[in-house]
Design a protein around this motif. Structure first.
Motif, PDB file in Angstrom:
ATOM      1  N   GLY A   1      38.710  39.341  47.783  1.00  0.00           N
ATOM      2  CA  GLY A   1      40.010  39.379  46.852  1.00  0.00           C
ATOM      3  C   GLY A   1      39.606  38.974  45.375  1.00  0.00           C
ATOM      4  N   SER A   2      40.607  38.853  44.891  1.00  0.00           N
ATOM      5  CA  SER A   2      40.584  38.425  43.354  1.00  0.00           C
ATOM      6  C   SER A   2      41.504  37.296  43.197  1.00  0.00           C
ATOM      7  CB  SER A   2      40.699  39.408  42.331  1.00  0.00           C
ATOM      8  OG  SER A   2      41.903  40.135  42.373  1.00  0.00           O
ATOM      9  N   VAL A   3      42.805  37.647  42.909  1.00  0.00           N
ATOM     10  CA  VAL A   3      43.592  36.216  42.553  1.00  0.00           C
ATOM     11  C   VAL A   3      44.125  35.833  43.727  1.00  0.00           C
ATOM     12  CG1 VAL A   3      45.875  35.890  41.256  1.00  0.00           C
ATOM     13  CG2 VAL A   3      44.291  37.601  40.386  1.00  0.00           C
ATOM     14  N   ASP A   4      43.819  34.416  43.846  1.00  0.00           N
ATOM     15  CA  ASP A   4      44.585  33.581  44.772  1.00  0.00           C
ATOM     16  C   ASP A   4      44.450  34.167  46.277  1.00  0.00           C
ATOM     17  OD1 ASP A   4      45.450  32.331  42.578  1.00  0.00           O
ATOM     18  OD2 ASP A   4      47.326  33.136  42.752  1.00  0.00           O
ATOM     19  N   PHE A   5      43.243  34.488  46.769  1.00  0.00           N
ATOM     20  CA  PHE A   5      42.898  35.249  47.732  1.00  0.00           C
ATOM     21  C   PHE A   5      42.622  34.566  49.068  1.00  0.00           C
ATOM     22  CE2 PHE A   5      38.571  35.279  45.911  1.00  0.00           C
ATOM     23  CZ  PHE A   5      37.803  35.302  47.158  1.00  0.00           C
ATOM     24  N   VAL A   6      42.731  33.223  49.088  1.00  0.00           N
ATOM     25  CA  VAL A   6      42.924  32.533  50.329  1.00  0.00           C
ATOM     26  C   VAL A   6      44.019  31.413  49.816  1.00  0.00           C
ATOM     27  CG1 VAL A   6      41.779  31.108  51.904  1.00  0.00           C
ATOM     28  CG2 VAL A   6      40.601  32.876  51.228  1.00  0.00           C
ATOM     29  N   PHE A   7      45.147  31.514  50.312  1.00  0.00           N
ATOM     30  CA  PHE A   7      46.420  30.649  49.777  1.00  0.00           C
ATOM     31  C   PHE A   7      47.071  30.174  50.969  1.00  0.00           C
ATOM     32  CE2 PHE A   7      48.222  34.664  49.546  1.00  0.00           C
ATOM     33  CZ  PHE A   7      49.854  34.255  49.581  1.00  0.00           C
ATOM     34  N   GLY A   8      48.037  29.042  50.954  1.00  0.00           N
ATOM     35  CA  GLY A   8      49.087  28.789  51.654  1.00  0.00           C
ATOM     36  C   GLY A   8      48.973  27.151  52.158  1.00  0.00           C
ATOM     37  N   ALA A   9      49.878  27.021  53.027  1.00  0.00           N
ATOM     38  CA  ALA A   9      50.165  25.474  53.287  1.00  0.00           C
ATOM     39  C   ALA A   9      49.486  25.037  54.617  1.00  0.00           C
ATOM     40  CB  ALA A   9      51.502  25.334  53.410  1.00  0.00           C
ATOM     41  N   GLY A  10      48.985  25.870  55.480  1.00  0.00           N
ATOM     42  CA  GLY A  10      48.361  25.883  56.690  1.00  0.00           C
ATOM     43  C   GLY A  10      47.219  24.716  56.791  1.00  0.00           C
ATOM     44  N   ARG A  11      46.821  24.305  57.983  1.00  0.00           N
ATOM     45  CA  ARG A  11      45.543  23.854  58.179  1.00  0.00           C
ATOM     46  C   ARG A  11      44.644  24.802  58.567  1.00  0.00           C
ATOM     47  NH1 ARG A  11      47.247  18.174  59.337  1.00  0.00           N
ATOM     48  NH2 ARG A  11      44.966  17.835  59.871  1.00  0.00           N
ATOM     49  N   ALA A  12      43.555  25.100  57.847  1.00  0.00           N
ATOM     50  CA  ALA A  12      42.699  26.323  57.817  1.00  0.00           C
ATOM     51  C   ALA A  12      41.298  25.800  57.877  1.00  0.00           C
ATOM     52  CB  ALA A  12      42.902  27.478  57.241  1.00  0.00           C
ATOM     53  N   LEU A  13      40.270  26.014  58.773  1.00  0.00           N
ATOM     54  CA  LEU A  13      39.123  25.867  58.645  1.00  0.00           C
ATOM     55  C   LEU A  13      38.327  26.951  58.474  1.00  0.00           C
ATOM     56  CD1 LEU A  13      36.384  23.644  58.762  1.00  0.00           C
ATOM     57  CD2 LEU A  13      36.729  23.752  61.191  1.00  0.00           C
ATOM     58  N   PHE A  14      37.295  27.306  57.807  1.00  0.00           N
ATOM     59  CA  PHE A  14      36.544  28.380  57.501  1.00  0.00           C
ATOM     60  C   PHE A  14      34.979  27.945  57.784  1.00  0.00           C
ATOM     61  CE2 PHE A  14      40.443  28.792  55.181  1.00  0.00           C
ATOM     62  CZ  PHE A  14      40.711  30.179  55.180  1.00  0.00           C
ATOM     63  N   ARG A  15      34.588  28.726  58.784  1.00  0.00           N
ATOM     64  CA  ARG A  15      33.008  28.174  59.081  1.00  0.00           C
ATOM     65  C   ARG A  15      32.278  29.319  58.832  1.00  0.00           C
ATOM     66  NH1 ARG A  15      33.027  24.150  64.151  1.00  0.00           N
ATOM     67  NH2 ARG A  15      31.147  23.192  62.989  1.00  0.00           N
ATOM     68  N   ASP A  16      31.147  29.303  57.952  1.00  0.00           N
ATOM     69  CA  ASP A  16      29.992  30.342  58.081  1.00  0.00           C
ATOM     70  C   ASP A  16      30.798  31.682  57.536  1.00  0.00           C
ATOM     71  OD1 ASP A  16      28.069  28.636  59.017  1.00  0.00           O
ATOM     72  OD2 ASP A  16      28.880  29.019  60.762  1.00  0.00           O
ATOM     73  N   CYS A  17      31.703  31.528  56.916  1.00  0.00           N
ATOM     74  CA  CYS A  17      32.420  32.897  56.317  1.00  0.00           C
ATOM     75  C   CYS A  17      31.700  33.143  54.655  1.00  0.00           C
ATOM     76  CB  CYS A  17      33.950  32.423  55.814  1.00  0.00           C
ATOM     77  SG  CYS A  17      34.916  32.472  57.665  1.00  0.00           S
TER      78      CYS A  17
ATOM     79  N   LEU B   1      33.061  34.441  51.236  1.00  0.00           N
ATOM     80  CA  LEU B   1      34.145  34.776  50.306  1.00  0.00           C
ATOM     81  C   LEU B   1      34.000  35.390  48.940  1.00  0.00           C
ATOM     82  CD1 LEU B   1      35.325  30.970  50.321  1.00  0.00           C
ATOM     83  CD2 LEU B   1      35.995  32.765  51.799  1.00  0.00           C
ATOM     84  N   GLN B   2      34.126  36.684  49.004  1.00  0.00           N
ATOM     85  CA  GLN B   2      33.735  37.663  47.991  1.00  0.00           C
ATOM     86  C   GLN B   2      34.776  37.736  46.903  1.00  0.00           C
ATOM     87  OE1 GLN B   2      33.687  41.973  48.467  1.00  0.00           O
ATOM     88  NE2 GLN B   2      31.381  41.906  47.746  1.00  0.00           N
ATOM     89  N   SER B   3      34.323  37.598  45.648  1.00  0.00           N
ATOM     90  CA  SER B   3      35.269  37.799  44.617  1.00  0.00           C
ATOM     91  C   SER B   3      35.481  39.203  44.100  1.00  0.00           C
ATOM     92  CB  SER B   3      34.993  36.815  43.314  1.00  0.00           C
ATOM     93  OG  SER B   3      35.266  35.615  43.881  1.00  0.00           O
ATOM     94  N   ARG B   4      36.155  39.990  43.906  1.00  0.00           N
ATOM     95  CA  ARG B   4      36.396  41.209  43.377  1.00  0.00           C
ATOM     96  C   ARG B   4      36.565  41.508  41.862  1.00  0.00           C
ATOM     97  NH1 ARG B   4      39.342  45.184  47.486  1.00  0.00           N
ATOM     98  NH2 ARG B   4      38.037  46.702  46.514  1.00  0.00           N
ATOM     99  N   TRP B   5      36.264  42.445  41.388  1.00  0.00           N
ATOM    100  CA  TRP B   5      36.173  42.564  39.942  1.00  0.00           C
ATOM    101  C   TRP B   5      37.853  43.245  39.397  1.00  0.00           C
ATOM    102  CZ3 TRP B   5      36.535  47.732  37.236  1.00  0.00           C
ATOM    103  CH2 TRP B   5      36.284  47.778  36.007  1.00  0.00           C
ATOM    104  N   ARG B   6      38.048  42.465  38.220  1.00  0.00           N
ATOM    105  CA  ARG B   6      39.556  42.972  37.715  1.00  0.00           C
ATOM    106  C   ARG B   6      39.202  43.233  36.196  1.00  0.00           C
ATOM    107  NH1 ARG B   6      43.975  39.327  37.591  1.00  0.00           N
ATOM    108  NH2 ARG B   6      42.825  37.738  36.667  1.00  0.00           N
ATOM    109  N   PRO B   7      39.271  44.544  36.054  1.00  0.00           N
ATOM    110  CA  PRO B   7      38.839  44.922  34.785  1.00  0.00           C
ATOM    111  C   PRO B   7      39.879  44.329  33.395  1.00  0.00           C
ATOM    112  CG  PRO B   7      40.239  46.873  35.809  1.00  0.00           C
ATOM    113  CD  PRO B   7      39.761  45.855  36.813  1.00  0.00           C
TER     114      PRO B   7
END
Length: 273
Positions: A105-121, A123-129
């Motif tokens: 994703g690009s803008v704010d692409f992982v967001f929110g109020a939860g408890r989240a664990l990301f292991r060995d993931c 996170l790819q930022s996408r291009w915005r012209p």
């Protein structure tokens, strides 16, 4: 992300805002997914070039792929591709574990109020012209009383080919609006929490700023900025060309990083292999 939640989030031909656009919404406990793709295929780049919608929130381009909404808890995703642009993954409730997933994703692409664990993931930022600031990765809206929010362990922060060096922030803290007896304004009981632990970062991550400020509406109606140093945004043992130290990129020591153990992030939920 600033769009109010509608009473009826049914899809229409118009943009539905954050709570009306998700490809998949989870509102139950013990959801699991493995070896699949969850995508919101909205043509984000095309609509930047030739806008077709009236703005909702900041720009009307929210397009959530997966939302973990109220009622979700113990969500477990393994080897899942989550594909979108703005607001790809909304982890707003409960505990969740992502293992070996690829989130783009690009803008704010992982967001929110939860408890989240990301292991060995990944996170790819996408291009915005045409955007000097290409985007923001982690945007927590963690309740101030909650000790952990979005935690990334041994993840890789990568980019599409056209994303320039130093153009992406690790994230920013979101203080969403809430309706009170005296009006609607940024919830003072929200103070975002995010941590990157032993993550590899490509050179698209801003080496100086690292994190950005984010605007919210104060009680008096003025727009003010929630600065990174006023939230709970951290790193430990960052690696790669995007890893750097600066006054606004706060690094934890080993003892402080240990406070983000899986048991603590997931609040006692033990996940079978």
């Amino acid at each position: 992300m600033s769009t109010p939640r509608p009473d009826n989030p049914a899809r229409t031909a118009r943009p539905g805002g954050t709570w009306g656009c998700a490809s998949l919404i989870v509102r139950a406990s013990d959801f699991s997914a493995r070896n699949l793709t969850i995508e919101n295929s909205f043509d984000y780049v095309g609509n930047l070039d030739s806008p077709r919608f009236q703005p909702i929130g900041p720009n009307g381009l929210q397009a959530v792929a997966l939302m973990l909404d109220q009622g979700a808890d113990r969500s477990h995703l393994v080897d899942v591709d989550l594909v979108g642009h703005q607001d790809t993954l909304f982890v707003d409730a409960g505990r969740s574990l992502f293992r070996g997933c690829r989130i783009s994703g690009s803008v704010d692409f992982v967001f929110g109020a939860g408890r989240a664990l990301f292991r060995d993931c990944e996170l790819q930022s996408r291009w915005r012209p045409g955007k000097p600031r290409q985007g923001y990765v982690a945007v927590p809206s963690t309740p101030a009383a909650q000790d952990c929010g979005l935690v990334f362990e041994h993840c890789r922060l990568t980019r599409e080919a056209r994303v320039p060096d130093a153009s992406v922030a690790l994230g920013r803290a979101w203080r969403p609006g809430r309706t009170f007896a005296d009006g609607k304004y940024g919830d003072p009981d929200v103070l975002g929490n995010a941590a990157y632990l032993s993550c590899w970062m490509d050179a698209h991550i801003d080496p100086v700023a690292g994190w950005d400020a984010m605007a919210y509406t104060a009680r008096d109606g003025q727009r003010v900025m929630l600065e990174p140093l006023d939230a709970r945004l951290y790193e430990f043992d960052s690696r790669g060309p995007g890893a750097a130290r600066s006054p606004v990129r706060r690094w934890l020591d080993a003892e402080q990083a240990a406070a983000f153990s899986p048991a603590r992030v997931l609040a006692g939920w033990e996940v079978a292999a």
